[in-house]
Enzyme design. Structure first.
Site, PDB file in Angstrom:
ATOM      1  N   ASN A   1     -54.644  23.357  49.015  1.00 34.30           N
ATOM      2  CA  ASN A   1     -55.499  23.143  50.066  1.00 34.30           C
ATOM      3  C   ASN A   1     -54.677  23.839  51.206  1.00 34.30           C
ATOM      4  O   ASN A   1     -53.720  23.925  51.244  1.00 34.30           O
ATOM      5  CB  ASN A   1     -55.481  21.849  50.382  1.00 34.30           C
ATOM      6  CG  ASN A   1     -56.462  21.514  51.633  1.00 34.30           C
ATOM      7  OD1 ASN A   1     -57.488  22.089  51.900  1.00 34.30           O
ATOM      8  ND2 ASN A   1     -56.152  20.643  52.540  1.00 34.30           N
TER       9      ASN A   1
ATOM     10  N   HIS B   1     -54.301  23.713  55.483  1.00 32.07           N
ATOM     11  CA  HIS B   1     -54.279  23.014  56.433  1.00 32.07           C
ATOM     12  C   HIS B   1     -53.785  23.476  57.731  1.00 32.07           C
ATOM     13  O   HIS B   1     -52.727  23.986  57.675  1.00 32.07           O
ATOM     14  CB  HIS B   1     -53.787  21.486  56.185  1.00 32.07           C
ATOM     15  CG  HIS B   1     -53.848  20.346  57.187  1.00 32.07           C
ATOM     16  ND1 HIS B   1     -55.035  19.904  57.666  1.00 32.07           N
ATOM     17  CD2 HIS B   1     -53.149  20.017  58.325  1.00 32.07           C
ATOM     18  CE1 HIS B   1     -54.779  19.064  58.675  1.00 32.07           C
ATOM     19  NE2 HIS B   1     -53.833  19.168  59.063  1.00 32.07           N
TER      20      HIS B   1
ATOM     21  N   SER C   1     -50.296  25.188  56.786  1.00 32.83           N
ATOM     22  CA  SER C   1     -49.522  24.888  55.626  1.00 32.83           C
ATOM     23  C   SER C   1     -50.401  25.215  54.278  1.00 32.83           C
ATOM     24  O   SER C   1     -51.805  24.514  54.295  1.00 32.83           O
ATOM     25  CB  SER C   1     -49.223  23.469  55.635  1.00 32.83           C
ATOM     26  OG  SER C   1     -48.398  22.968  56.531  1.00 32.83           O
TER      27      SER C   1
ATOM     28  N   ASP D   1     -54.180  15.482  53.370  1.00 35.26           N
ATOM     29  CA  ASP D   1     -53.430  16.624  53.806  1.00 35.26           C
ATOM     30  C   ASP D   1     -51.774  15.919  53.521  1.00 35.26           C
ATOM     31  O   ASP D   1     -50.841  16.261  54.195  1.00 35.26           O
ATOM     32  CB  ASP D   1     -53.574  16.637  55.256  1.00 35.26           C
ATOM     33  CG  ASP D   1     -54.932  17.084  55.704  1.00 35.26           C
ATOM     34  OD1 ASP D   1     -55.438  17.762  54.791  1.00 35.26           O
ATOM     35  OD2 ASP D   1     -55.359  16.746  56.658  1.00 35.26           O
TER      36      ASP D   1
HETATM   37  C1  GRF Z   1     -59.249  26.419  58.319  1.00 35.49           C
HETATM   38  O1  GRF Z   1     -58.600  26.378  59.527  1.00 35.49           O
HETATM   39  C2  GRF Z   1     -58.416  25.620  57.321  1.00 35.49           C
HETATM   40  O2  GRF Z   1     -56.887  25.526  57.689  1.00 35.49           O
HETATM   41  C3  GRF Z   1     -58.989  24.455  57.253  1.00 35.49           C
HETATM   42  O3  GRF Z   1     -60.403  24.597  57.490  1.00 35.49           O
HETATM   43  C4  GRF Z   1     -60.571  25.587  58.181  1.00 35.49           C
HETATM   44  C5  GRF Z   1     -61.532  26.501  57.295  1.00 35.49           C
HETATM   45  O4  GRF Z   1     -61.900  27.681  57.945  1.00 35.49           O
HETATM   46  N1  GRF Z   1     -58.900  23.243  56.088  1.00 35.49           N
HETATM   47  P1  GRF Z   1     -62.718  28.667  57.110  1.00 35.49           P
HETATM   48  O5  GRF Z   1     -64.215  28.162  56.641  1.00 35.49           O
HETATM   49  O6  GRF Z   1     -61.966  29.293  55.919  1.00 35.49           O
HETATM   50  O7  GRF Z   1     -63.036  29.907  58.184  1.00 35.49           O
END
Ligand code: GRF
Length: 226
Positions: free
Chosen positions: A114, A116, A143, A152
């Protein structure tokens, strides 16, 4: 579907929205710098903009709408069945906004990443850019971590650090962090594809054969040419 290439790691990407990380991964894969074959993109939201990105790239775009299932267990089971049809070696969560149950997480143990937008373990959860500014932090970031049952909370592989300017709005900060995410996630996935990174039996990250004591820092890594 394109014929499988044994040199490429098959991956499935889960999204819920915009899909800019999905786009970055596809761009890197297309350039040849990222050794993956994206077998499918699956969204829990029918209106996710990222679905159109997948379709434009000729990748199966699947919707498993969480709101049509009676509970999380039923949703998780449907999602798992949809994913496993594509036999991924790695499951990539890219803006996927649903909590996943313990059985689902165990099924993909060691093969689910994932991204985050914070320097975990700091600021898990939502709205991290606003919270980082409100807390008076000088630094924020993103991260990539293995997914565990704790939100997370899984072991962190690599981080990108971003300085916070005194004048920053959450939107400005988010944009700079996102730019880093688009370099960070393909690199982490490439490490996995090259088998440089794995989880050991006790859930600790092993990198190049050595236990990873602290997350790697994007600033000192060679990023992918894509
Ligand atoms: C990103 O900021 C990611 O870190 C978080 O959700 C957002 C997703 O953005 N988990 P995208 O859909 O990839 O533009």
């Amino acid at each position: 579907m394109t014929a499988p290439d044994p040199a490429l790691l098959p991956i499935v990407i889960l999204i819920s929205g915009r899909g800019s990380n999905l786009q970055a991964i596809l761009d890197c894969a297309r350039s040849g710098a990222l050794s993956v074959q994206v077998r499918a993109v699956i969204s829990n939201r029918p209106g996710a903009a990222g679905l159109a990105i997948a379709r434009a790239a000729g990748i199966p775009a699947v919707v498993i709408d969480h709101s049509t299932y009676p509970d999380r267990a039923a949703f998780d089971a449907a999602l798992q069945a949809a994913i496993d049809r594509f036999h991924p070696g790695l499951l990539v969560l890219a803006g996927f906004m649903r909590l996943l149950g313990a059985g689902f997480v165990a099924h993909y143990q060691g093969r689910m990443l994932n991204i985050h937008p914070s320097l975990l373990p700091d600021l898990p959860g939502l709205d991290t850019h606003r919270r980082a500014i409100a807390a008076g932090y000088h630094e924020h970031g993103a991260s990539v971590h293995f997914v565990s049952t704790e939100m997370d909370g899984g072991p962190v592989l690599v981080q990108a650090r971003v300085a916070i300017d005194r004048e920053d709005t959450p939107e400005q900060l988010a944009a700079r962090v996102l730019e880093q995410e688009h370099r960070l996630y393909p690199l982490a996935i490439q490490w996995f594809a090259e088998r440089r990174v794995r989880l050991d039996g006790s859930g600790c990250i092993v990198f190049d054969g050595v236990p990873l004591i602290r997350p790697r820092n994007l600033a000192t890594e060679q990023t992918l040419p894509c």
